[in-house]
Design a protein around this motif. Structure first.
Motif, PDB file in Angstrom:
ATOM      1  N   GLY A 101    -168.495-167.603 -26.206  1.00 32.25           N
ATOM      2  CA  GLY A 101    -169.519-166.914 -26.987  1.00 32.25           C
ATOM      3  C   GLY A 101    -169.545-165.425 -26.699  1.00 32.25           C
ATOM      4  O   GLY A 101    -169.698-164.596 -27.611  1.00 32.25           O
ATOM      5  N   VAL A 102    -169.403-165.054 -25.428  1.00 29.13           N
ATOM      6  CA  VAL A 102    -169.348-163.629 -25.084  1.00 29.13           C
ATOM      7  C   VAL A 102    -168.096-162.990 -25.674  1.00 29.13           C
ATOM      8  O   VAL A 102    -168.138-161.851 -26.169  1.00 29.13           O
ATOM      9  N   GLN A 103    -166.991-163.720 -25.634  1.00 28.67           N
ATOM     10  CA  GLN A 103    -165.730-163.189 -26.158  1.00 28.67           C
ATOM     11  C   GLN A 103    -165.838-162.865 -27.646  1.00 28.67           C
ATOM     12  O   GLN A 103    -165.303-161.854 -28.115  1.00 28.67           O
ATOM     13  N   ARG A 104    -166.540-163.745 -28.397  1.00 29.51           N
ATOM     14  CA  ARG A 104    -166.676-163.489 -29.832  1.00 29.51           C
ATOM     15  C   ARG A 104    -167.473-162.222 -30.117  1.00 29.51           C
ATOM     16  O   ARG A 104    -167.207-161.525 -31.086  1.00 29.51           O
ATOM     17  N   ALA A 128    -162.752-156.505 -25.445  1.00 33.93           N
ATOM     18  CA  ALA A 128    -163.118-156.346 -24.035  1.00 33.93           C
ATOM     19  C   ALA A 128    -162.678-157.568 -23.243  1.00 33.93           C
ATOM     20  O   ALA A 128    -162.677-158.684 -23.751  1.00 33.93           O
ATOM     21  N   ASP A 129    -162.297-157.305 -21.976  1.00 29.68           N
ATOM     22  CA  ASP A 129    -162.023-158.422 -21.073  1.00 29.68           C
ATOM     23  C   ASP A 129    -163.339-159.078 -20.703  1.00 29.68           C
ATOM     24  O   ASP A 129    -164.344-158.397 -20.453  1.00 29.68           O
ATOM     25  N   LYS A 136    -179.777-163.844 -25.216  1.00 29.69           N
ATOM     26  CA  LYS A 136    -179.843-164.028 -26.658  1.00 29.69           C
ATOM     27  C   LYS A 136    -178.652-163.344 -27.319  1.00 29.69           C
ATOM     28  O   LYS A 136    -178.346-162.184 -27.019  1.00 29.69           O
ATOM     29  N   ALA A 137    -178.022-164.064 -28.207  1.00 32.49           N
ATOM     30  CA  ALA A 137    -176.841-163.512 -28.858  1.00 32.49           C
ATOM     31  C   ALA A 137    -177.183-162.281 -29.692  1.00 32.49           C
ATOM     32  O   ALA A 137    -176.391-161.329 -29.765  1.00 32.49           O
ATOM     33  N   PRO A 187    -167.404-151.436 -24.959  1.00 32.71           N
ATOM     34  CA  PRO A 187    -167.198-151.956 -23.603  1.00 32.71           C
ATOM     35  C   PRO A 187    -165.737-152.357 -23.378  1.00 32.71           C
ATOM     36  O   PRO A 187    -165.097-152.936 -24.239  1.00 32.71           O
ATOM     37  N   SER A 188    -165.255-151.984 -22.195  1.00 37.08           N
ATOM     38  CA  SER A 188    -163.900-152.413 -21.816  1.00 37.08           C
ATOM     39  C   SER A 188    -163.936-153.739 -21.077  1.00 37.08           C
ATOM     40  O   SER A 188    -162.931-154.454 -21.045  1.00 37.08           O
ATOM     41  N   CYS A 189    -165.086-154.054 -20.452  1.00 35.53           N
ATOM     42  CA  CYS A 189    -165.250-155.334 -19.758  1.00 35.53           C
ATOM     43  C   CYS A 189    -166.641-155.878 -20.062  1.00 35.53           C
ATOM     44  O   CYS A 189    -167.595-155.106 -20.185  1.00 35.53           O
ATOM     45  N   ALA A 190    -166.746-157.192 -20.188  1.00 38.78           N
ATOM     46  CA  ALA A 190    -168.033-157.870 -20.346  1.00 38.78           C
ATOM     47  C   ALA A 190    -168.123-158.933 -19.259  1.00 38.78           C
ATOM     48  O   ALA A 190    -167.238-159.779 -19.134  1.00 38.78           O
TER      49      ALA A 190
END
Length: 740
Positions: A503-506, A511-512, A705-706, A723-726
């Motif tokens: 979900g974070v990736q989507r 970002a990594d 929350k998305a 962002p480059s990283c999450a």
């Protein structure tokens, strides 16, 4: 755990989308355990209350074994196959047990008309049905009318004065059952008679609210069935014996015919010269031995003759004279030998011109011719012996062939004779068996037993079979727990909170993404600030090292770089992650400075127990130099620039030119500059600092929350610093798969 940046997914990623995420399923169950347990307990309580309101029913059963061998079976079982039970026959016996005739007799024998369960007049008066009961009955009647079924209140058309053929035909069944007709249907409703598997065992069960009646009905039915079976068997016996005598006469004629055919065939064999098989086999054996000896003798003589002819052809007849045992040849050979010695002496003494030498030579030639003639004569005699041996061998072979043909003919006759004898034996056996059965059948006129055997009579059950209180409570609890599971999973379906790295990736395309678990221990909450130093093998430390590697791989080859930590809401773990990351950089030999740019709720000074003055604001306002404001971490040597919380215009300070120059100075002096900022959504303080960053780390707490995360991403995109990283922080420990 890290997932590479990028928005496209390959075939492997797409194929994994259909795999069940058992980790997420277990996480949903853990989060909703109170709902599942509470509804399960409530369901069990409701089931317990409901089951206490139900009238208990009892069930008892008896077992009957059909098709047992009795005296009548000994008499007729092998003759009448219809007396042997199969599945169809057992189904017929079950139909007889449940027939109205036997049930009517059972109701009469048990006097069921005086039992309250069958006679409503003997039951205690019931309370007036409540409102809910009347509503339920009305709904059932309405449903029956809608489906075209009767409600039970319509007239049946069978009552009233006078009779008619239609009424008489319709009432035939009840008329045959007599006064017990009203109770047969009710008795059949609680009765269960079935075959056990494919065996001859039949179980009879009855369900009743009276525990004594539950045992009495199967027992009464068994007794009535056994009596009825004896009556039916007498009828079978009388029908079976009527045609036995005529069949016996037919079988007797068949036996006599078979015996005559066997005797006639054996007589014809003797008249045709076919004797005993043993004698013929002995003749064949003797003749085979003689033929073998004759063949061997012929082969030996023929071989000697061939060798002799070959030697005569190659060396002449005289060369073979030594092979014959003949006095004439021996005499000629001696004389020839003497003459040759004389010839040699004459040649040696007088030469070859004397008359005696010529006479000697002529005599030698005469003897050689005589010897050759004698040898050829003996050769011809041997040839005659070979011809005689061959003729003898052929005669024996012809005689053996004739005997073999006779043996084959005898075998055919023996097969036919054996067939006739078998037919005679079979006819004799059937006749004797049938005669024996007939004699036994004639003696069972007073038979008084059944071929069914009672395995077990029914006994009053100690406990009711329905309702099953334990099962009902368990099912109620299960239903409640299932409802809780359904609600929990339904909530999980509509819940848009981020609980997976996918979900974070989507939301963070490009970002990594990194998972960082919650720091905790068994007895107390863990200390996240010292995780990287004190527990380097932990999952949190591994995630921090992964974040460090991701940032360094994106950093420029030379010079310092600025990393800014942001989040959408407070409590995302920015400060803790920034401190631990800075310490990791310092431990690996990198010069690192941590800048607290959160002038709303910044607490790095309090966490690391550092003095508040001088700080970031003092440096920007010129009240202190940078070296005076920098504090050093005693454990790693990392530098920290703290901030105070009483600034009147935090956004203005961070937007100032001096803040930009300060970040540039820090970037020149240190290898890594880490900036901790305020949350994005409550205030706008972070965006000025984000513009000064080389890399931005977005902290996304587990369960965020998305919509909030998407809004924060859009703000960073508008600021020109995606962002480059999450980092998904505070993830449950079971979502992290260790490498080791």
């Amino acid at each position: 755990m890290i997932q590479p940046a990028g928005g496209e997914t390959g075939p492997e990623t797409r194929s994994q989308d259909v795999v069940l995420d058992f980790g997420r399923i277990l996480a949903i169950i853990r989060r909703s355990w109170w709902l599942i347990g509470g509804l399960g307990l409530a369901g069990a309580i409701v089931a317990a209350i409901a089951v206490l309101q139900v009238t208990p029913t009892y069930q008892s059963g008896a077992e009957l074994l059909l098709g047992q061998k009795a005296r009548l079976d000994d008499a007729m079982g092998a003759l009448f196959q219809d007396l042997r039970l199969d599945d169809a026959a057992i189904s017929g016996e079950v139909a007889i047990i449940t027939s109205g005739r036997l049930l009517s007799e059972a109701t009469e024998r048990l006097d069921l008309q005086s039992h309250p369960e069958f006679n409503p007049d003997l039951r205690p008066p019931e309370d007036e049905p409540g409102l809910l009961s009347r509503i339920a009955d009305g709904a059932v009647n309405l449903l029956k009318r809608a489906m075209g079924l009767g409600t039970g209140d319509e007239p049946d058309g069978l009552t009233g004065p006078g009779g008619s053929p239609v009424r008489d035909a319709a009432m035939t069944g009840k008329t045959a059952l007599g006064e017990q007709a009203d109770y047969v249907d009710q008795l059949r409703q609680g009765l269960s008679v079935r075959q056990v598997g494919r065996s001859n065992l039949v179980s009879i069960h009855y369900l009743s609210t009276d525990r004594m009646l539950a045992a009495a009905v199967p027992n009464a039915l068994i007794d009535i069935y056994l009596e009825d079976q004896i009556d039916r068997r007498f009828a079978v016996l009388s029908r079976a014996t009527s045609g036995l005598e005529s069949r016996l006469n037919t079988m007797r004629d068949r036996v006599e015919s078979s015996e005559r055919a066997t005797i006639d065939y054996r007589t014809r064999n003797l008249s045709d010269g076919f004797g005993s098989r043993v004698q013929l086999d002995q003749q064949l054996s003797d003749l085979s031995v003689r033929l073998s000896a004759a063949s061997a003798e012929y082969a030996e003589l023929a071989s000697e003759l061939r060798g002799l002819n070959t030697l005569i052809d190659d060396q002449g007849a005289i060369a073979t004279a030594g092979l014959f045992a003949s006095p004439t040849i021996d005499t000629l050979r001696v004389e020839l030998s003497d003459l040759r010695r004389r010839e040699d002496r004459l040649r040696e003494q007088f030469g070859s011109d004397i008359p005696q030498l010529a006479d000697t030579v002529r005599e030698i030639e005469r003897l050689e011719a005589a010897l050759s003639e004698e040898v050829l004569t003996l050769r011809d005699d041997k040839a005659k012996l070979v011809d005689i041996a061959g003729a003898r061998r052929q005669a024996l072979a012809n005689e053996l062939s004739e005997l073999e043909q006779r043996a084959i003919a005898l075998a055919d006759r023996e097969v036919r004779l054996a067939q006739l004898e078998r037919e005679q034996s079979a006819a004799q056996l059937v006749y004797e068996t049938f005669l024996d059965r007939f004699n036994q059948t004639r003696d069972v006129g007073d038979l008084q037993e059944s071929d069914a055997q009672v395995i077990d009579y029914a006994s009053p059950p100690p406990a009711p079979v329905a309702p099953n209180k334990k099962l009902a409570v368990a099912l109620g609890g299960f239903a409640g727990a299932f409802l809780g599971l359904a609600l929990a999973f339904g909530h999980a379906v509509v819940d848009t909170r981020l609980r997976t790295l996918d979900g974070v990736q989507r939301l963070m395309r490009g970002a990594d993404t990194i998972l960082m678990p919650r720091v905790s221990s068994f007895w107390r909450r863990g200390d996240p600030l010292h995780t990287a130093l004190r527990n380097p093998q932990s999952a949190v430390a591994e995630s921090l090292r992964t974040l460090r590697s991701s940032l360094m791989m994106a950093a420029p080859a030379s010079g310092g770089f600025v990393v800014t930590f942001v989040s959408t809401r407070p409590g995302a773990g920015k400060t803790t992650t920034a401190v631990n990351l800075g310490r990791l950089f310092a431990k690996m030999g990198k010069s690192c400075v941590l800048v607290d740019a959160d002038q709303r709720r910044g607490n790095i000074a309090a966490l690391l127990k550092l003095p508040l003055d001088p700080d970031l604001i003092d440096v920007i306002e010129g009240e202190a130099t940078l070296d005076e404001a920098l504090h050093e971490d005693s454990q790693t040597g990392m530098h920290i620039l703290t901030t105070r919380l009483d600034a009147p215009d935090p956004a203005g300070i961070l937007l100032s030119r001096k803040m930009t120059d300060l970040i540039g100075t820090l970037k020149q002096r240190f290898d890594v500059v880490i900036v901790d900022t305020a949350p994005l959504l409550p205030v706008a303080d972070a965006l000025p600092v984000v513009r000064l960053a080389d890399q931005v780390v977005m902290m996304v707490p587990y369960g965020s929350k998305a919509d909030d995360v998407a809004t924060g991403r859009r703000m960073l995109d508008r600021a020109g610093r995606p962002p480059s990283c999450a980092v998904m922080s505070f993830a449950p420990a079971n979502t992290i798969s260790s490498y080791y």
